[in-house]
Design an enzyme around this catalytic site. Structure first.
Site, PDB file in Angstrom:
ATOM      1  N   ASP A  83       0.854  -1.197   0.000  1.00 46.66           N
ATOM      2  CA  ASP A  83       0.000   0.000   0.000  1.00 46.66           C
ATOM      3  C   ASP A  83       0.887   1.243   0.000  1.00 46.66           C
ATOM      4  OD1 ASP A  83      -2.562   0.970  -0.051  1.00 46.66           O
ATOM      5  OD2 ASP A  83      -3.018   0.505   2.050  1.00 46.66           O
ATOM      6  N   LYS A 112      -0.990  -0.553  -4.200  1.00 49.28           N
ATOM      7  CA  LYS A 112      -2.342  -0.004  -4.134  1.00 49.28           C
ATOM      8  C   LYS A 112      -2.255   1.473  -3.812  1.00 49.28           C
ATOM      9  CE  LYS A 112      -5.326  -0.797  -0.614  1.00 49.28           C
ATOM     10  NZ  LYS A 112      -5.581   0.597  -0.178  1.00 49.28           N
ATOM     11  N   GLU A 180     -14.645   0.423  -0.885  1.00 48.08           N
ATOM     12  CA  GLU A 180     -14.797   0.379   0.575  1.00 48.08           C
ATOM     13  C   GLU A 180     -16.009   1.207   1.031  1.00 48.08           C
ATOM     14  OE1 GLU A 180     -11.232   0.990   2.824  1.00 48.08           O
ATOM     15  OE2 GLU A 180     -12.310   1.147   4.722  1.00 48.08           O
TER      16      GLU A 180
END
Ligand code: KIV
Length: 263
Positions: A83, A112, A180
């Site tokens: 990430d 990501k 999300e």
């Protein structure tokens, strides 16, 4: 060869649902690898779950590198997604490429980053450098200050904006997109509109894959947890009880016993 972007594309084409879990250390990564988990995300949620920050915002590149390297040492078969923390990719596409490359050098197979159209330049440059990029839309925790708290995103007209963002990320080269905390119906719409797989966390049952934070899955995170969390174990109680039993054994002289002595 670890799981690749081609595997994800094939799973989407075949309608095969898959999971991703976060991991932050080598030991857990190895257990999850042995359990057959195909994707491990070294999420910046390491800030909350390992380092004790109250959000992901303080996480630095140096911290992301340490934990990504640890997970890469522990797991061989899963795709490891590193990430990019807050501040590592927003200033310029060149900096985004540099930081993505740093994650790959310590063992990430992909990176990501958060954001839709505002992140498209970074996605293009990182993918052009040969690094697969996973997008992240909806309740993107690095934007908690802009959102004014952890709130469901994509309701009403915002849903169309999110769909446009998802299409822009796909067009820029993202091989998958995390969704999300959005309405389940929007999760279904976005998943149906994209060729690349969506990975939901609080985005309903229609996403191609699902992701959970490992400490939530294991029941280590204290209450309150978000509505989307399902605890598959109660390690919080297990750990507390183990520590209490150990203290009792020591206090009562039951541990260490003769079998634990060196001669
Ligand atoms: O950092 C993280 O754990 C994440 C997941 C919630 C997708 O981004």
């Amino acid at each position: 060869m670890p799981v690749t972007v081609h595997d994800l594309a094939a799973w989407k084409a075949r309608g095969e649902r898959f999971i991703m879990l976060t991991a932050y250390d080598a030991l857990t990564a190895r257990v999850l690898d042995e359990a057959g988990v195909p994707l491990l995300l070294v999420g910046d949620s390491l800030g909350n779950n390992v380092l004790g920050y109250d959000s992901t915002i303080p996480v630095t590149m140096d911290e992301a590198l340490v934990f990504t390297a640890a997970v890469a040492r522990g797991a061989k078969s899963p795709m490891i997604v590193g990430d990019l923390p807050f501040g590592a990719y927003q200033a310029s596409a060149a900096e985004a490429v540099r930081n993505a490359a740093r994650l790959v050098k310590v063992g990430a197979n992909a990176v990501k980053l958060e954001g839709g159209r505002r992140s498209v330049k970074a996605v293009r440059r990182i993918t052009a450098a040969g690094v697969p990029v996973m997008g992240h839309l909806g309740l993107t925790p690095q934007s908690v200050n802009a959102f004014g708290g952890f709130r469901v995103q994509g309701r009403g007209d915002q849903g169309d904006v999110l769909l446009e963002d998802a299409l822009a990320l796909q067009e820029a080269g993202c091989f998958s997109i995390v969704l999300e905390a959005i309405p389940a119906e929007l999760g279904r719409r976005v998943t149906g509109a994209l060729d690349v797989p969506t990975i939901g966390i609080g985005a309903g049952p229609h996403c191609d894959g699902q992701v959970l934070v490992i400490t939530d899955l294991l029941g280590l995170t204290p209450d309150p947890v978000p509505r989307f969390v399902k605890r598959y174990a109660d390690l919080r109680s297990t750990v507390a009880q183990a520590a209490q039993r150990y203290a009792k054994d020591v206090a009562e002289g039951h541990y260490p016993g003769p079998e634990h002595e060196y001669h």
